[in-house]
Design an enzyme around this catalytic site. Structure first.
Site, PDB file in Angstrom:
ATOM      1  N   GLN A  30       0.825  -1.208   0.000  1.00  0.00           N
ATOM      2  CA  GLN A  30       0.000   0.000   0.000  1.00  0.00           C
ATOM      3  C   GLN A  30       0.861   1.262   0.000  1.00  0.00           C
ATOM      4  O   GLN A  30       2.068   1.195   0.223  1.00  0.00           O
ATOM      5  CB  GLN A  30      -0.922  -0.015   1.225  1.00  0.00           C
ATOM      6  CG  GLN A  30      -0.204  -0.295   2.537  1.00  0.00           C
ATOM      7  CD  GLN A  30      -1.062  -1.026   3.557  1.00  0.00           C
ATOM      8  OE1 GLN A  30      -2.281  -0.989   3.520  1.00  0.00           O
ATOM      9  NE2 GLN A  30      -0.417  -1.692   4.509  1.00  0.00           N
ATOM     10  N   HIS A  61      -7.157   3.085  20.784  1.00  0.00           N
ATOM     11  CA  HIS A  61      -6.360   1.949  21.266  1.00  0.00           C
ATOM     12  C   HIS A  61      -6.794   1.483  22.657  1.00  0.00           C
ATOM     13  O   HIS A  61      -6.846   0.282  22.919  1.00  0.00           O
ATOM     14  CB  HIS A  61      -4.865   2.303  21.244  1.00  0.00           C
ATOM     15  CG  HIS A  61      -4.327   2.418  19.857  1.00  0.00           C
ATOM     16  ND1 HIS A  61      -3.718   3.557  19.369  1.00  0.00           N
ATOM     17  CD2 HIS A  61      -4.339   1.536  18.825  1.00  0.00           C
ATOM     18  CE1 HIS A  61      -3.374   3.364  18.102  1.00  0.00           C
ATOM     19  NE2 HIS A  61      -3.738   2.152  17.751  1.00  0.00           N
ATOM     20  N   ASP A  85       1.040   0.083  13.672  1.00  0.00           N
ATOM     21  CA  ASP A  85       1.607   1.302  14.263  1.00  0.00           C
ATOM     22  C   ASP A  85       2.087   1.088  15.696  1.00  0.00           C
ATOM     23  O   ASP A  85       2.794   1.926  16.248  1.00  0.00           O
ATOM     24  CB  ASP A  85       0.595   2.452  14.211  1.00  0.00           C
ATOM     25  CG  ASP A  85      -0.723   2.137  14.910  1.00  0.00           C
ATOM     26  OD1 ASP A  85      -0.696   1.861  16.120  1.00  0.00           O
ATOM     27  OD2 ASP A  85      -1.777   2.155  14.246  1.00  0.00           O
ATOM     28  N   ASP A 155      -7.271  -4.951  14.576  1.00  0.00           N
ATOM     29  CA  ASP A 155      -6.973  -3.525  14.386  1.00  0.00           C
ATOM     30  C   ASP A 155      -6.618  -3.346  12.910  1.00  0.00           C
ATOM     31  O   ASP A 155      -5.453  -3.274  12.540  1.00  0.00           O
ATOM     32  CB  ASP A 155      -5.801  -3.130  15.304  1.00  0.00           C
ATOM     33  CG  ASP A 155      -5.393  -1.675  15.124  1.00  0.00           C
ATOM     34  OD1 ASP A 155      -6.143  -0.918  14.488  1.00  0.00           O
ATOM     35  OD2 ASP A 155      -4.309  -1.311  15.624  1.00  0.00           O
ATOM     36  N   SER A 156      -7.652  -3.289  12.078  1.00  0.00           N
ATOM     37  CA  SER A 156      -7.437  -3.323  10.622  1.00  0.00           C
ATOM     38  C   SER A 156      -7.736  -1.975   9.984  1.00  0.00           C
ATOM     39  O   SER A 156      -8.292  -1.071  10.621  1.00  0.00           O
ATOM     40  CB  SER A 156      -8.348  -4.380  10.000  1.00  0.00           C
ATOM     41  OG  SER A 156      -9.701  -3.989  10.151  1.00  0.00           O
TER      42      SER A 156
END
Length: 286
Positions: A30, A61, A85, A155-156
């Site tokens: 990406q 988060h 991240d 966590d996409s």
């Protein structure tokens, strides 16, 4: 000074002033950009869509990590799908009782660049001895892994590009198979006001898989469109119905200091607006 225009929605969006571009380029999967903005701090975007910003990442988060782990109460093995991240890893690692953290993400270059340019997200969590970091396709991993987990956190990105497979029926079924008795799955699910079809599609996939499925919400300014939805699938239907006293006890016992999450917010987050309940076919007293 240039601008960064987000491209997620046609005819509606948000713009960031780019005070300094820290990294821009293509990874294997990406287009990645990390830049500085005076109000939001360091911002990371993938394929034109903002993923996280230093100023408000704690909301996202903390809510995606602490809600399932504290609701479970005895989580020892946690799986994070995505989370390149490092913010999710940082929050999960705060739980001293968690014995192993497996993290499977498809993009190694993304992890590398975030460790370099977003160090405040991970705050050293990549060095945690409990971490098993795998650069692997999330769907392929859950289809093939033999290990079982107490909590799975997805966590996409949005369901386009590399993240699309993480919203499929096959993926949710594989996650369900990977959960221990009493296990909980949570997943990022977009902002219902603008992405209601995403929430409806997930509801259909979760309804036949989990004794208890629902959604909960938190408002994260970086994700425009109002409150963001998180999918919830629990193998034990009592996990969502804990008393405030039990949650307060667990939270105090964890010793974790938060900026957004607390037990009152935990319980309130599961109260959904009527239009969302109608869209997923649930009564307001569920």
């Amino acid at each position: 000074m240039s601008d960064y225009q987000e491209t997620l929605y046609e005819g509606y969006g948000q713009r960031f002033a780019v005070d300094r571009m820290l990294y821009e380029g293509r990874t294997e999967h990406q287009h990645l950009a990390i830049f500085e903005n005076a109000r939001m701090g360091r911002v990371m975007a993938l394929d034109g869509v903002v993923q996280t910003a230093e100023a408000d990442e704690f909301i996202y988060h903390e809510m995606l990590a602490h809600v399932p782990i504290l609701a479970h109460g005895l989580a020892r093995r946690v799986l994070i799908i995505g989370g390149g991240d490092g913010g999710m890893l940082r929050e999960v690692a705060k739980h001293r009782d968690v014995e192993s953290i497996t993290m499977a993400g498809i993009d190694g270059k993304l992890v590398e660049m975030c460790r370099e340019f977003l160090p405040e997200h991970s705050r050293g969590a990549f060095e945690d001895a409990r971490l098993n970091l795998l650069i692997d396709d999330g769907l392929r991993f859950v289809l093939s892994v033999e290990e079982k987990f107490d909590v799975i956190i997805v966590d996409s990105t949005d369901p386009v590009g590399p993240g699309a497979a993480l919203f499929s029926q096959e993926f949710y079924q594989a996650c369900r198979r990977c959960l221990n008795d009493g296990g909980i799955l949570v997943a990022q699910n977009g902002t219902p006001f603008l992405q209601l079809n995403e929430v409806q599609a997930t509801a259909k996939r979760m309804s036949g898989l989990f004794p208890d499925w629902h959604f909960y919400q938190a408002a994260v300014p970086t994700y425009i469109g109002g409150a963001m939805a998180f999918a919830w699938g629990a193998c034990d239907s009592e996990s969502r119905k804990l008393s405030l006293g039990t949650l307060c006890q667990r939270f105090a016992g964890s010793g974790i200091v938060t900026r957004y999450y607390n037990p009152h917010v935990h319980l309130a987050a599961f109260a959904l607006p009527q239009y969302v309940l109608q869209a997923i076919g649930k009564p307001s007293n569920d």
